[in-house]
Design a protein around this motif. Sequence first.
Motif, PDB file in Angstrom:
ATOM      1  N   UNK A 276      53.595 -17.938 -34.518  1.00 35.09           N
ATOM      2  CA  UNK A 276      52.509 -17.119 -35.054  1.00 35.09           C
ATOM      3  C   UNK A 276      51.290 -17.261 -34.150  1.00 35.09           C
ATOM      4  N   UNK A 277      50.246 -16.545 -34.491  1.00 42.48           N
ATOM      5  CA  UNK A 277      49.011 -16.627 -33.708  1.00 42.48           C
ATOM      6  C   UNK A 277      48.502 -18.061 -33.647  1.00 42.48           C
ATOM      7  N   UNK A 278      48.570 -18.766 -34.759  1.00 41.34           N
ATOM      8  CA  UNK A 278      48.040 -20.130 -34.819  1.00 41.34           C
ATOM      9  C   UNK A 278      49.081 -21.197 -34.500  1.00 41.34           C
ATOM     10  N   UNK A 279      50.326 -20.803 -34.322  1.00 41.38           N
ATOM     11  CA  UNK A 279      51.388 -21.774 -34.016  1.00 41.38           C
ATOM     12  C   UNK A 279      52.372 -21.160 -33.019  1.00 41.38           C
ATOM     13  N   UNK A 280      51.888 -20.937 -31.807  1.00 42.04           N
ATOM     14  CA  UNK A 280      52.749 -20.340 -30.783  1.00 42.04           C
ATOM     15  C   UNK A 280      53.850 -21.301 -30.349  1.00 42.04           C
ATOM     16  N   UNK A 281      53.585 -22.594 -30.419  1.00 35.96           N
ATOM     17  CA  UNK A 281      54.566 -23.583 -29.955  1.00 35.96           C
ATOM     18  C   UNK A 281      55.879 -23.525 -30.729  1.00 35.96           C
ATOM     19  N   UNK A 471      47.117  -1.407 -45.944  1.00 35.00           N
ATOM     20  CA  UNK A 471      46.338  -2.412 -45.225  1.00 35.00           C
ATOM     21  C   UNK A 471      46.865  -2.616 -43.805  1.00 35.00           C
ATOM     22  N   UNK A 472      46.033  -3.231 -42.994  1.00 31.53           N
ATOM     23  CA  UNK A 472      46.401  -3.552 -41.618  1.00 31.53           C
ATOM     24  C   UNK A 472      47.411  -4.699 -41.624  1.00 31.53           C
ATOM     25  N   UNK A 473      48.530  -4.513 -40.935  1.00 34.31           N
ATOM     26  CA  UNK A 473      49.617  -5.498 -40.916  1.00 34.31           C
ATOM     27  C   UNK A 473      49.696  -6.134 -39.535  1.00 34.31           C
ATOM     28  N   UNK A 474      49.691  -7.458 -39.495  1.00 32.95           N
ATOM     29  CA  UNK A 474      49.819  -8.180 -38.234  1.00 32.95           C
ATOM     30  C   UNK A 474      51.300  -8.400 -37.937  1.00 32.95           C
ATOM     31  N   UNK A 475      51.739  -8.007 -36.741  1.00 32.86           N
ATOM     32  CA  UNK A 475      53.151  -8.100 -36.370  1.00 32.86           C
ATOM     33  C   UNK A 475      53.615  -9.539 -36.132  1.00 32.86           C
ATOM     34  N   UNK A 476      52.745 -10.509 -36.369  1.00 31.24           N
ATOM     35  CA  UNK A 476      53.152 -11.901 -36.146  1.00 31.24           C
ATOM     36  C   UNK A 476      54.293 -12.329 -37.069  1.00 31.24           C
ATOM     37  N   UNK A 477      54.522 -11.608 -38.179  1.00 35.39           N
ATOM     38  CA  UNK A 477      55.640 -11.951 -39.072  1.00 35.39           C
ATOM     39  C   UNK A 477      56.677 -10.829 -39.133  1.00 35.39           C
ATOM     40  N   UNK A 478      56.801 -10.086 -38.049  1.00 35.00           N
ATOM     41  CA  UNK A 478      57.816  -9.030 -38.009  1.00 35.00           C
ATOM     42  C   UNK A 478      59.209  -9.617 -38.222  1.00 35.00           C
ATOM     43  N   UNK A 479      59.456 -10.805 -37.692  1.00 39.92           N
ATOM     44  CA  UNK A 479      60.765 -11.434 -37.857  1.00 39.92           C
ATOM     45  C   UNK A 479      61.094 -11.647 -39.332  1.00 39.92           C
ATOM     46  N   UNK A 480      60.082 -12.011 -40.128  1.00 35.03           N
ATOM     47  CA  UNK A 480      60.309 -12.243 -41.558  1.00 35.03           C
ATOM     48  C   UNK A 480      60.647 -10.943 -42.282  1.00 35.03           C
ATOM     49  N   UNK A 481      60.069  -9.842 -41.842  1.00 33.61           N
ATOM     50  CA  UNK A 481      60.376  -8.557 -42.463  1.00 33.61           C
ATOM     51  C   UNK A 481      61.843  -8.177 -42.236  1.00 33.61           C
ATOM     52  N   UNK A 482      62.328  -8.411 -41.022  1.00 33.25           N
ATOM     53  CA  UNK A 482      63.733  -8.107 -40.733  1.00 33.25           C
ATOM     54  C   UNK A 482      64.645  -9.010 -41.559  1.00 33.25           C
ATOM     55  N   UNK A 483      64.310 -10.298 -41.630  1.00 31.61           N
ATOM     56  CA  UNK A 483      65.130 -11.224 -42.417  1.00 31.61           C
ATOM     57  C   UNK A 483      65.119 -10.840 -43.899  1.00 31.61           C
TER      58      UNK A 483
END
Length: 523
Positions: A276-281, A471-483
């Motif tokens: 994610x934005x705050x946890x790229x590692x 609302x504005x959606x951040x693609x940082x959790x796109x993977x969760x949407x697919x799952x």
Amino acid sequence: MNVRTRFWETWLPEMLLVLAAAWTALFIPLYGLFFEAHSYSLELLLAGGLVALILAALGWVHPLLLLGLGFLVGLANAVYAHVAHFWRIGNLLIRIQTVLDSSPGEAREFIEVFVLRSKFAWFLFAYLFVGLALSGAYFYLRRRLGPPAWNLPRRLALALLVGVAVGMYPKMKTYPLPVLVTTTYQAYRELEPLLERKKNWDRIQAQVPSLQCNDRYEKIVFILGESANRDFMSVYGFDMPTTPFLEQLEPKVVLRAISPVNQTMTSVPILFTAATVLDYDAFYTSPSILTYLRRCGYQTFWLSNQLRYSPYTSSVSSIASEADVVRFVLEVMQPKETPYDEVLLELLEPGDVVPGKKQAFFFHLLGSHFNWEDRYPPDKALIPQPQNLVETYINTIYYSDYVVSRIFDYFQARTESMLFVYTSDHGEYVTEEEVGHAFSNAFQEEYRSPLVYWSTSPDTLTPLAEAADGRLVNLETLDLQILYLVGLREDPGLSFSTQVLSLGPPRVRDYRNLASVGEPEMP
């Protein structure tokens, strides 16, 4: 010895030496302070003075030392000035990592657009030429007249110069040559996590056990665009018919999305993995959605019109390597020039699409990647004779919509149940005067990305639309949407965070506070 002879043999070489050292070390810092103050400082100018002293001292020792080190200093100054002029320096580490992660094809396009066609680049070439000419003239005179006499004053002066340079070395760390050398070394060191991800890949995959997805979708088709700004898409309200296919596609869910990062190498890992934005590692230790789909019975394909880069150091290629089948247009077909995106369908071989078999196909487009006039065939342009960069960019959006329609039609004719997703790695800043992405002082337009869902079971998409609620959606959790859509999660996992990365970690910015061409977009 007459005055003319004395001038020729003594003062002219010394004048050339001082002028060559000063020109090479000080011209670019002085230019930067006056015209690119966002990336230069008085401290850097002071460092330039020290470098000029060192060059002069080395020139006294031997003119070849002035030629060699002077060229390296001039080249580093030119590179630094080029980056500052087009993108501002910002986080230089991320810039160098981007260069290291770029393909030969991207490098050729960069040279063509930002070097060969750039007046500023030719100005920098002239700066290098003058520096080499002055150093070369000094070398010629010294070869002809012989080395200077090493009398006591000269030796004391050299010792003083060396002492000053050593004592002021910490100040020199801000100068382009040491900055570029140390930052490039750091960039190579920071590639190690990617190497570790590759090395430990079997262990990472083993973290994901066999899974049980739902049976809603026999085929999943995921299209990843490139540099596609939704502001220029009629499906999002643009006043020209740039996306006729997406507009007529029904029933669909269209979300107002932003990319988590304004460049590819760090955006795609966040889109596809737990990062994610705050946890790229988290990218370095977690599998992507391709592995999750494989674990629940999908055969996965990665089909790309971009270059593979390095399978060991490229973040995108690292994700692509998780697929069962990986094909890159330029490797499989080996065309002389990069073909248009519709060629991606030619990567599919007879027997690839198997009726009744669960399969997921990921298409990576070149989309709206610069150089834009090379991204679409002239007979498929919305504006036949574009007059400026904006109109040329519009044509790339229009052609990408055509490619998306071709891929959609291909699979719709071959399956009865399908999930179809179209998004982009990031947006693009586009005006008639300036274009691009990965700016240090980022613009909102660099993040504005499309996100369009379509399904043969439209009711499965309703929770996404209801959760987003405009609302504005951040693609940082796109993977969760697919799952979620394949039944591996109980909620859509949409992110409404406005935090984004400028270039990459740790440069966290608030999207709401970024500059924009028009009115700033709010959540």
